[in-house]
Enzyme design. Structure first.
Site, mmCIF file in Angstrom:
data_model
loop_
_atom_site.group_PDB
_atom_site.id
_atom_site.type_symbol
_atom_site.label_atom_id
_atom_site.label_comp_id
_atom_site.label_asym_id
_atom_site.label_seq_id
_atom_site.Cartn_x
_atom_site.Cartn_y
_atom_site.Cartn_z
ATOM 1 N N ASN A 28 -12.471 -8.903 35.198
ATOM 2 C CA ASN A 28 -13.427 -8.139 36.015
ATOM 3 C C ASN A 28 -12.694 -7.591 37.248
ATOM 4 O O ASN A 28 -13.068 -7.838 38.382
ATOM 5 C CB ASN A 28 -14.637 -9.002 36.412
ATOM 6 C CG ASN A 28 -15.767 -8.136 36.939
ATOM 7 O OD1 ASN A 28 -16.298 -8.359 38.001
ATOM 8 N ND2 ASN A 28 -16.109 -7.094 36.204
ATOM 9 N N LEU A 29 -11.653 -6.852 36.948
ATOM 10 C CA LEU A 29 -10.676 -6.486 37.980
ATOM 11 C C LEU A 29 -11.206 -5.409 38.912
ATOM 12 O O LEU A 29 -11.939 -4.515 38.514
ATOM 13 C CB LEU A 29 -9.396 -5.994 37.303
ATOM 14 C CG LEU A 29 -8.786 -6.999 36.322
ATOM 15 C CD1 LEU A 29 -7.513 -6.434 35.698
ATOM 16 C CD2 LEU A 29 -8.501 -8.338 36.974
ATOM 17 N N GLY A 32 -8.658 -5.021 44.616
ATOM 18 C CA GLY A 32 -7.884 -6.150 45.152
ATOM 19 C C GLY A 32 -6.867 -6.634 44.133
ATOM 20 O O GLY A 32 -5.691 -6.881 44.458
ATOM 21 N N HIS A 33 -7.298 -6.752 42.871
ATOM 22 C CA HIS A 33 -6.356 -7.161 41.819
ATOM 23 C C HIS A 33 -5.285 -6.095 41.627
ATOM 24 O O HIS A 33 -4.099 -6.406 41.458
ATOM 25 C CB HIS A 33 -7.097 -7.346 40.485
ATOM 26 C CG HIS A 33 -8.095 -8.460 40.475
ATOM 27 N ND1 HIS A 33 -9.446 -8.238 40.450
ATOM 28 C CD2 HIS A 33 -7.937 -9.810 40.481
ATOM 29 C CE1 HIS A 33 -10.089 -9.400 40.422
ATOM 30 N NE2 HIS A 33 -9.195 -10.364 40.449
ATOM 31 N N LEU A 180 -13.495 -7.370 48.605
ATOM 32 C CA LEU A 180 -13.743 -7.105 47.189
ATOM 33 C C LEU A 180 -13.697 -8.425 46.418
ATOM 34 O O LEU A 180 -12.851 -9.281 46.674
ATOM 35 C CB LEU A 180 -12.704 -6.131 46.631
ATOM 36 C CG LEU A 180 -12.659 -4.744 47.273
ATOM 37 C CD1 LEU A 180 -11.814 -3.786 46.427
ATOM 38 C CD2 LEU A 180 -14.063 -4.147 47.457
ATOM 39 N N SER A 181 -14.636 -8.567 45.494
ATOM 40 C CA SER A 181 -14.728 -9.793 44.698
ATOM 41 C C SER A 181 -15.434 -9.466 43.401
ATOM 42 O O SER A 181 -16.343 -8.627 43.381
ATOM 43 C CB SER A 181 -15.551 -10.834 45.468
ATOM 44 O OG SER A 181 -16.020 -11.838 44.582
#
Ligand code: PAF
Length: 274
Positions: A28-29, A32-33, A180-181
């Site tokens: 679930n990128l 941030g990733h 972001l999460s």
């Protein structure tokens, strides 16, 4: 980008790949990733990412089943970010038998997140060590948003003498400050509008401490009360030492303020170094 599920295939693909930089994820990128992947490129000849939603780190009443799984979209983002190999094992690939051997982190696992998520860091440390053994990277990259997780992994790597440099990636935020999460997707539009308050509270504490305020308990209480007055259910707001996450005994040492609070059914965490 090569997508690999089995440990044996991964080992074969990683032979003679030079320096490996590795960024593990649960999918679930978001941006941030993607920024971690870009950072990884600067540390390795080969960039490996993993996607694995790790059952061991979820409590019995947590969101393992509903954790968003968006594999196709994730692959497109990783490909665009220049990842060379995606390790995406199934549960049977990574845990072909019950995972009875585990990494038991010391007392840090019971602080802050650990108080509200018993066993969480045991599950994180165990899967990260296993992923490290599968990928055998020279560099491991983890976001600073999960500040306590980064510390547990750093300490584990050092104390077990793993030949891996651990790098912390800066938290990426939306324009209104919300970190972001993957869990932000659970927020309703009204909750999403309210969510940046968490970051504002952390900023207010950081500003106050920078201006010489040393009543940390008072600052923590005021922030938690303000959040709760706006419909949050706060687990903790805590000013801690950056080096060990214990309560500070002085004001002239590196500090960090960390918070976890629930908005509706979504639990958000954030932190700011002071
Ligand atoms: O931060 C995460 O996404 C996970 O905790 C990690 C490090 C991939 C371990 O499952």
């Amino acid at each position: 980008m090569q997508i690999i599920a089995s440990i044996a295939d991964l080992r074969a693909a990683l032979k003679s790949r030079g320096r490996i930089a590795f960024a593990p994820t649960m999918g679930n990128l978001h941006q941030g990733h993607v920024s971690l992947m870009a950072q990884a490129r600067g540390f390795g000849d080969t960039v490996v990412a993993s996607i694995f939603v790790n059952r061991l780190q979820f409590g019995p009443s947590e969101d393992f089943d509903k954790y968003p799984r968006t594999f196709q979209a994730d692959c497109a983002k990783l490909e665009a970010a220049g990842v060379d190999i995606l390790f995406a094992p199934t549960e049977t690939d990574l845990y072909p038998e019950p995972q009875e051997y585990a990494v038991e982190p010391p007392a840090i696992q019971n602080l802050l997140e650990g108080e509200f998520r018993p066993g969480h860091f045991r599950g994180v440390a165990t899967v990260v060590l296993k992923l490290f053994n599968c990928v055998q990277p020279q560099v491991g990259i983890f976001g600073k948003k999960d500040y306590q997780q980064l510390m547990v992994i750093r300490n584990m790597t050092r104390q077990l003498a793993l030949p891996i440099d651990i790098v912390g990636g800066e938290t990426v935020r939306a324009a209104d400050g919300l970190a972001l999460s993957s869990r932000n997707g659970y927020l309703s539009p009204a909750e999403r509008a309210e969510a940046p308050r968490l970051y504002r509270e952390l900023n207010a504490i950081r500003d106050a401490v920078r201006q010489g305020e040393s009543d940390f308990a008072g600052l923590e209480r005021a922030a938690a009360a303000d959040l709760d007055a706006h419909g949050w259910k706060t687990d903790y707001v805590a000013v801690r030492q950056q080096s060990n996450l214990l309560a500070p005994h002085a004001t002239d040492i590196p500090l960090v303020v960390l918070a976890a609070s629930r908005l509706g059914s979504t639990r958000l965490i954030d932190n700011l170094e002071i």
